[in-house]
Write an enzyme that holds these catalytic residues in place. Structure first.
Site, mmCIF file in Angstrom:
data_model
loop_
_atom_site.group_PDB
_atom_site.id
_atom_site.type_symbol
_atom_site.label_atom_id
_atom_site.label_comp_id
_atom_site.label_asym_id
_atom_site.label_seq_id
_atom_site.Cartn_x
_atom_site.Cartn_y
_atom_site.Cartn_z
ATOM 1 N N HIS A 80 -3.732 4.252 4.710
ATOM 2 C CA HIS A 80 -4.766 3.236 4.915
ATOM 3 C C HIS A 80 -6.126 3.781 4.457
ATOM 4 C CE1 HIS A 80 -7.098 0.059 6.797
ATOM 5 N NE2 HIS A 80 -7.770 0.972 7.482
ATOM 6 N N ARG A 123 0.847 -1.187 0.000
ATOM 7 C CA ARG A 123 0.000 0.000 0.000
ATOM 8 C C ARG A 123 0.885 1.240 0.000
ATOM 9 N NH1 ARG A 123 -1.335 2.686 4.511
ATOM 10 N NH2 ARG A 123 -1.341 0.895 5.924
ATOM 11 N N TYR A 171 4.305 5.894 10.963
ATOM 12 C CA TYR A 171 4.703 4.520 11.275
ATOM 13 C C TYR A 171 5.509 3.850 10.167
ATOM 14 C CZ TYR A 171 0.371 3.625 8.617
ATOM 15 O OH TYR A 171 -0.614 3.616 7.670
#
Length: 344
Positions: free
Chosen positions: A255, A251, A264
């Protein structure tokens, strides 16, 4: 670390790879069609992200990086096959003929779905109570396929294999030899948690514990995804039972548009996967092997831009539905309790 058993037919540089079990059956026109699909669906995603940032959508789940996984799997489906998507399967919806504006009705909050799954086979992603987004829809053990003797494609992300309900679905599919293909897009992140923390083994190995085949495919290689998915679906249709496909991809974006992946993930990791871009990979093959001209690529880009412009107009024209319509599809037939409540 990519598993040595990964099925790959095309390198990130767009060069062919020999594989002892799979080979590409696609001709140049079909491959160009896959390229067109990926360009259009990426443009749709970028336009939808812009619409959300401008307050026109409640939320959006970006697809960038996963186009090959979805287009390859979507184009392997037959017309009567049924799919159970999560909220990020815009490429699957495109392959199944869902109009682009209908993909956005739920995110615009003017519909609970956007299309009739009996007319367009993907089941619309529904919503969890108290949540404004569709959930990771789980395949309900393949009942439509058992009636129609067709394939069912259950689409899920890697994180969802950890759920007990998912294990129950895998177990029942194995027990009843259901004609199901479990297609897992392992984009390596469950929101902010890496998949390597959630599972210490490759996800496709889970299938072996239930007694049916598992395959890991390069999810950024549309040729390989198509061939692996097609074989699994063909097997399911003739009584071969279920298969779990792990499409190993990444990805690139967030998200959802409410997420900040810079908190992160490190930029260097993202850059590595940008080099493995599924769209550029196929473009390189088309130039090298099929001598496709820049004018042809420009034509696809223009088509995608025109689609995005029309999509924006369609979304902005969507008005709030009449509240009474909330009762329209509660039951398949008239129901006295619904009629009583609607009359108040």
């Amino acid at each position: 670390m990519i598993d040595e058993e990964l099925v790959q037919l095309l390198t990130p540089e767009g060069e062919r790879v020999e594989n002892s079990e799979y080979e590409s059956t696609l001709n140049g026109d079909e491959i160009f069609g896959f390229y067109r699909d990926m360009v259009i669906i990426r443009r749709l995603c970028n336009e939808s992200t812009s619409l959300q940032r401008q307050g026109q959508l409640a939320l959006w789940a970006p697809i960038q990086g996963q186009e090959a996984a979805q287009i390859g799997a979507g184009r392997a489906l037959d017309r009567m096959d049924f799919t159970f998507p999560t909220y990020r399967e815009h490429g699957i919806a495109w392959c199944r003929g869902v109009p682009p504006e209908n993909m956005l009705r739920l995110f615009r909050a003017v519909s609970n779905g956007g299309w009739d799954p009996q007319k367009v086979p993907p089941l619309g992603p529904d919503r969890r109570p108290r949540q404004p987004v569709p959930p990771r829809r789980w395949l309900r053990h393949g009942h439509p396929a058992r009636r129609r003797r067709r394939g069912v494609d259950g689409l899920l992300r890697g994180r969802r294999l950890e759920s007990g309900r998912r294990h129950g679905g895998l177990r029942l599919a194995a027990s009843f030899n259901a004609p199901v293909v479990f297609f897992c897009q392992n984009n390596q992140w469950g929101i902010s948690t890496p998949s390597t923390v959630q599972s210490k083994i490759p996800l496709y190995h889970r299938a072996h514990g239930f007694g049916f085949p598992g395959v890991r495919v390069d999810g950024n290689d549309v040729l390989a995804v198509y061939e692996v998915t097609k074989r699994a679906l063909d097997s399911a249709r003739v009584g071969g039972g279920p298969t779990l496909i792990e499409a190993y991809t990444y990805r690139i974006g967030a998200h959802t548009t409410s997420d900040d992946p810079t908190r992160y993930r490190i930029d260097a990791e993202v850059e590595v996967w940008k080099h493995r871009d599924p769209v550029e990979r196929v473009k390189a093959l088309l130039v090298r092997e099929y001598k496709v001209k820049n004018t042809d690529f420009d034509g696809v880009a223009a088509e995608a831009d025109a689609m995005a412009l029309q999509l924006r107009e369609d979304v902005l024209a969507m008005s709030r539905p009449d509240p009474i319509t909330m009762f329209d599809n509660a039951y398949a037939a008239p129901h006295p309790l619904i009629e009583e409540v609607a009359a108040r």
